[in-house]
Design an enzyme around this catalytic site. Sequence first.
Site, short mmCIF file in Angstrom:
data_model
loop_
_atom_site.label_atom_id
_atom_site.label_comp_id
_atom_site.label_asym_id
_atom_site.label_seq_id
_atom_site.Cartn_x
_atom_site.Cartn_y
_atom_site.Cartn_z
N CYS A 270 0.85 -1.19 0.00
CA CYS A 270 0.00 0.00 0.00
C CYS A 270 0.88 1.24 0.00
CB CYS A 270 -0.92 -0.01 1.21
SG CYS A 270 -2.07 1.39 1.28
N CYS B 76 0.55 3.79 1.70
CA CYS B 76 0.71 4.39 3.03
C CYS B 76 2.00 3.94 3.69
CB CYS B 76 -0.48 4.07 3.92
SG CYS B 76 -0.59 2.34 4.44
N HIS C 240 -2.49 -3.32 7.40
CA HIS C 240 -2.86 -4.30 6.37
C HIS C 240 -2.36 -5.68 6.80
CE1 HIS C 240 -3.81 -0.84 3.85
NE2 HIS C 240 -2.62 -0.36 4.16
N CYS D 211 -6.34 4.43 5.46
CA CYS D 211 -4.93 4.78 5.62
C CYS D 211 -4.47 5.83 4.61
CB CYS D 211 -4.06 3.53 5.49
SG CYS D 211 -4.11 2.77 3.85
N HIS E 194 -9.65 -16.63 -3.37
CA HIS E 194 -10.91 -15.87 -3.35
C HIS E 194 -11.22 -15.23 -4.70
CE1 HIS E 194 -11.51 -16.46 0.85
NE2 HIS E 194 -10.45 -15.78 1.22
#
Length: 952
Positions: free
Chosen positions: A533, A535, A541, A618, A670
Amino acid sequence: MDLRVGQRPPVEPPPEPTLLALQRPQRLHHHLFLAGLQQQRSVEPMRLSMDTPMPELQVGPQEQELRQLLHKDKSKRSAVASSVVKQKLAEVILKKQQAALERTVHPNSPGIPYRTLEPLETEGATRSMLSSFLPPVPSLPSDPPEHFPLRKTVSEPNLKLRYKPKKSLERRKNPLLRKESAPPSLRRRPAETLGDSSPSSSSTPASGCSSPNDSEHGPNPILGSEALLGQRLRLQETSVAPFALPTVSLLPAITLGLPAPARADSDRRTHPTLGPRGPILGSPHTPLFLPHGLEPEAGGTLPSRLQPILLLDPSGSHAPLLTVPGLGPLPFHFAQSLMTTERLSGSGLHWPLSRTRSEPLPPSATAPPPPGPMQPRLEQLKTHVQVIKRSAKPSEKPRLRQIPSAEDLETDGGGPGQVVDDGLEHRELGHGQPEARGPAPLQQHPQVLLWEQQRLAGRLPRGSTGDTVLLPLAQGGHRPLSRAQSSPAAPASLSAPEPASQARVLSSSETPARTLPFTTGLIYDSVMLKHQCSCGDNSRHPEHAGRIQSIWSRLQERGLRSQCECLRGRKASLEELQSVHSERHVLLYGTNPLSRLKLDNGKLAGLLAQRMFVMLPCGGVGVDTDTIWNELHSSNAARWAAGSVTDLAFKVASRELKNGFAVVRPPGHHADHSTAMGFCFFNSVAIACRQLQQQSKASKILIVDWDVHHGNGTQQTFYQDPSVLYISLHRHDDGNFFPGSGAVDEVGAGSGEGFNVNVAWAGGLDPPMGDPEYLAAFRIVVMPIAREFSPDLVLVSAGFDAAEGHPAPLGGYHVSAKCFGYMTQQLMNLAGGAVVLALEGGHDLTAICDASEACVAALLGNRVDPLSEEGWKQKPNLNAIRSLEAVIRVHSKYWGCMQRLASCPDSWVPRVPGADKEEVEAVTALASLSVGILAEDRPSEQLVEEEEPMNL
């Protein structure tokens, strides 16, 4: 480039009633003052018409004063304004106050423009007086008919285009620039670089524009006027990002219920709402999304598409970043490989080759062998290398760092990239730098040292030299070296031994000529670490790069990596991804701004316009509230994970390797046909399985998913396929646990009915499932059905979030690492031991490292620590018994082993003395969990292993 846009200032909200009550007396005085002033102005012309000599008498002193001011010497000039200027300023200020008062009284009235282009009402007389003293100014076609009342002092950029040489206007376009027909994209510009006054930021190639609107806000113009910049960007919708950024995701959240970090409230950034297509403006620590319309014009030293913005932020929690046109920051070590000579050759630049990053030039075809006097030095070097080998401790923890990969330079899919992993780093530390530690005279002959190093590397044992294969290039038609970190091209045929600069690291797909030892394969690459990410805070995370980095370090500490064959991964091609996912999904999440330049612009423009992202708390961007997105690196990491699992599965299926474990991220089970969710973009296990089917490497494949979350994407892919048996053990809680799918009655459809088995645990965490429940499921359901199916290959979605140490929202179960090792041993009894594990979930670093270590030890055939006595003797809890009974009842019509268990319920759960009436009735009805009946269906050679006490 002047980017000012005539935009009205935002309308202020109406004041509160209490403030209105306090301001009423003040407004009354203002109205009286304005009324008197207007009356005085209306009487003034009448006086002038009645008494003509008075103006002459009044103008006389003013005219004389103006003449004195105009002809004053330079030495006598001062900054004191004259009465005429003071009068003009007073009128302007009064008019602004009147306009502000009207806006306050009538808030719904339309606002006035930012700058009034019409002349003021009271400037007629003054202009007539000044016209006789001031010389006429030649007007330009682009000027308005009247001059500005107050011209800004910093207005040079307004006239920049007028004096631009004609030669620069007629210059042809640079071929490296972005095509006009290409789809619009974004450029992330870190906010720290905009206001940084350090030398690193002041020397940035892309310095931005210097228009008055930017310079009037001080040293940090963009951060000081975020609202104004947002309004400007909103007017340029054609060049803003081709996707909207909603703040709420409709997909289920895998991290729903996790406690926020302690500092989440203190440093949470606020972002102004700029409409559905507006940009996102962050705090000084949040990168800004700027469209291509705000990029500097071409014609500088570098094309606008290749101008980096270097950011050195020692106070941040993340590594130094390099921002290029796109949405994602790059680690600083990638800057060298991005600015390659090959990529900049088209721009006409000649950058000197840095000798600190390149290797010595190769010898010519007629290079003589080393002279005789060098032999003693070579012997001394050999002895020194052997001493270093003996002094190295195998248990010493290596230092993990991200090594730049040349894979990022490959914008199209399919071919393996020149990626350097931690294994290669270990090799380079051991054999690439002995001259720096040896005697000083040896440093004067780097070429001789390189020959000796390569000769020694061929004699060293496999386990101690590293984890990758260094092979010299064969003579003839070899693949050209990557220009990222190599020196200029060498002749194709060399008579002398090839130096290390002519050796390249082969990926796992390029090493079929070398006979691999029949052992366990490990696959890992630092490319997957870059999926982070923006951030830079991993605590926000659960799925971060430290997961695979910690596992890789643990395997090295325990000495397991030296016992395995460490392979290199590769990036899956777009065609391989489309074997499971839709073309739209592959183009959206399998491409980055660099690779899209080679694709169909028309098709991409329509697809990118449909892409939706969410704004994370974030400050980063994500596909949903869980799945972060990095525009430059997420696609590469996801494709690398899919390609690595596929490559390892092919080597195990062809019996080049006995089994394997893929340390990859992001996970994939997923991801379904057209949706990315739950940290997943591409279903790596499903892609590997489909590729094995299409290339006839395996006719029947078993997929076991012991991740605590149901693999909804894998189930959907093979729901109607009878050649793939999917068995999942997951927390279900009647559909109240992420992702909500995976009920017991989901058994498949069509010809694949019965080939989808869901061991759906129910009952929540009262009590949580542990070793007894998973052991019972394996012995009662998983292994009997798997033996009856008789697969050719076993793929395991090895998620370790059911391990002890995960909070309730991420699992909450208490499965031990020893249990994961035991389940791996059981699966090795199938398909001749051809088992491939691919890392899926698991977010507690200690738990996933312990579980991975146990699984790799089991794959190697090492002695695994036995399970605790409690795990063997404790019976499963009542919720687990009910879940297993449901599986047996549903699948009794598809599998013979389940039918036999369902027909004799009293034979597999003994009566429990001393239990209450309700539990006795339930246990009696559900029967015994004894494994005595299962022994009849097993081969005789496996009976010894199954005769362990199972007093469940």
